[in-house]
Design an enzyme around this catalytic site. Sequence first.
Site, PDB file in Angstrom:
ATOM      1  N   LYS A 122     -61.791 -23.478 -79.190  1.00  0.00           N
ATOM      2  CA  LYS A 122     -63.212 -23.828 -79.282  1.00  0.00           C
ATOM      3  C   LYS A 122     -63.869 -23.380 -80.583  1.00  0.00           C
ATOM      4  O   LYS A 122     -64.824 -24.005 -81.046  1.00  0.00           O
ATOM      5  CB  LYS A 122     -63.981 -23.250 -78.090  1.00  0.00           C
ATOM      6  CG  LYS A 122     -63.657 -23.906 -76.765  1.00  0.00           C
ATOM      7  CD  LYS A 122     -64.546 -23.350 -75.658  1.00  0.00           C
ATOM      8  CE  LYS A 122     -64.220 -23.988 -74.317  1.00  0.00           C
ATOM      9  NZ  LYS A 122     -65.138 -23.526 -73.257  1.00  0.00           N
ATOM     10  N   ASN A 168     -66.983 -27.531 -77.515  1.00  0.00           N
ATOM     11  CA  ASN A 168     -66.114 -27.944 -76.408  1.00  0.00           C
ATOM     12  C   ASN A 168     -66.070 -29.460 -76.228  1.00  0.00           C
ATOM     13  O   ASN A 168     -65.304 -29.965 -75.413  1.00  0.00           O
ATOM     14  CB  ASN A 168     -66.543 -27.272 -75.095  1.00  0.00           C
ATOM     15  CG  ASN A 168     -67.758 -27.936 -74.469  1.00  0.00           C
ATOM     16  OD1 ASN A 168     -68.672 -28.370 -75.165  1.00  0.00           O
ATOM     17  ND2 ASN A 168     -67.784 -28.003 -73.153  1.00  0.00           N
ATOM     18  N   ASP A 216     -71.150 -26.335 -72.669  1.00  0.00           N
ATOM     19  CA  ASP A 216     -70.929 -25.258 -71.701  1.00  0.00           C
ATOM     20  C   ASP A 216     -72.254 -24.614 -71.276  1.00  0.00           C
ATOM     21  O   ASP A 216     -72.559 -24.523 -70.089  1.00  0.00           O
ATOM     22  CB  ASP A 216     -70.005 -24.189 -72.283  1.00  0.00           C
ATOM     23  CG  ASP A 216     -68.555 -24.624 -72.320  1.00  0.00           C
ATOM     24  OD1 ASP A 216     -68.143 -25.415 -71.456  1.00  0.00           O
ATOM     25  OD2 ASP A 216     -67.821 -24.160 -73.215  1.00  0.00           O
ATOM     26  N   GLY A 260     -71.088  -9.416 -69.310  1.00  0.00           N
ATOM     27  CA  GLY A 260     -70.054  -9.920 -70.197  1.00  0.00           C
ATOM     28  C   GLY A 260     -70.633 -10.272 -71.553  1.00  0.00           C
ATOM     29  O   GLY A 260     -71.843 -10.497 -71.698  1.00  0.00           O
ATOM     30  N   THR A 319     -68.190  -2.530 -73.227  1.00  0.00           N
ATOM     31  CA  THR A 319     -68.559  -1.877 -74.486  1.00  0.00           C
ATOM     32  C   THR A 319     -69.929  -2.408 -74.903  1.00  0.00           C
ATOM     33  O   THR A 319     -70.069  -3.583 -75.256  1.00  0.00           O
ATOM     34  CB  THR A 319     -67.521  -2.163 -75.592  1.00  0.00           C
ATOM     35  OG1 THR A 319     -67.336  -3.578 -75.705  1.00  0.00           O
ATOM     36  CG2 THR A 319     -66.197  -1.530 -75.254  1.00  0.00           C
ATOM     37  N   ILE A 361     -69.677 -17.538 -62.865  1.00  0.00           N
ATOM     38  CA  ILE A 361     -69.114 -18.761 -63.449  1.00  0.00           C
ATOM     39  C   ILE A 361     -67.701 -19.061 -62.946  1.00  0.00           C
ATOM     40  O   ILE A 361     -67.139 -20.107 -63.265  1.00  0.00           O
ATOM     41  CB  ILE A 361     -69.147 -18.730 -64.988  1.00  0.00           C
ATOM     42  CG1 ILE A 361     -68.175 -17.686 -65.547  1.00  0.00           C
ATOM     43  CG2 ILE A 361     -70.564 -18.504 -65.500  1.00  0.00           C
ATOM     44  CD1 ILE A 361     -67.942 -17.843 -67.045  1.00  0.00           C
TER      45      ILE A 361
END
Length: 277
Positions: free
Chosen positions: A66, A87, A102, A126, A152, A218
């Site tokens: 991508k 995409n 997306d 995320g 992180t 998702i």
Amino acid sequence: MKKLYAVIGDPIAHSMSPLMHNDLFQFYGIDAHYQALQVKEQALADAVRGLKAINISGFNITIPHKVAVMPLLDEIDPLAQAIGAVNTVVNKEGNLIGYNTDGSGYVRGLQNYLADLQDKKVLIIGAGGAARAIYFTMAHEGVKHIDLANRTAEKAASLAHDCPYDVITKALTLSEAEDNLASYDLIIQTTSIGMVPKTECEPISLHNLRETAFVSDIIYNPFETLFLKNSRLKGAGTQNGLDMFVLQGALAFEKWTGIFPDTERMKKIVEKQLGGA
């Protein structure tokens, strides 16, 4: 002459896009065929040149291409450029134009469940490619407050720094997100945690989730992750990733044909392929 469409990626055998799109071509009486093509990373440039040479009408791109496909295209849509990933490609008079459906597909699906999305306080769990597409698209659509939580926090902070749109964002650790979960109207889970085969895992604890919240994951295999199940048991509204998958495909189909397709038909095909809802 039959028009050709494709999806390229590696691996690609698992893709359900050919089932969806070929059914739609038949349903709408379009003389076209959609093919899954396995393309290794080192062969991507040759593959794109080959697709252009045969005058393919359009194609989708999935993992791991991508980002790498972008310099191989003739033009990039501004939102896709900001996201940094493509995409969907449309062949317009020999020019390959890249889009990202997306994030748009995700937001379109979410709007079937939630009104006044712009006014919701949002937490995205995320900081990978899916999070980036959803975060940038929601900010582009005018959502005012979106926080990012990641294992992180530095990666979440980097993602927030990259966003070119006007949005209020805090970068959080997962434990900070857990502590502040009650302050969010919408929680979006974008990691692979909870996906088959590791279905007994959750990205964060839900002990502070309020029952008026809405939780979206998702992942769609399984249809209900442990994260969604526990959210539902606490009274929250829930949504799995099937809407995002179907609607990103529907928006690609619309860019290729000018027709926004029957998304319920598409959803039933995927559900049947996965063994039922």
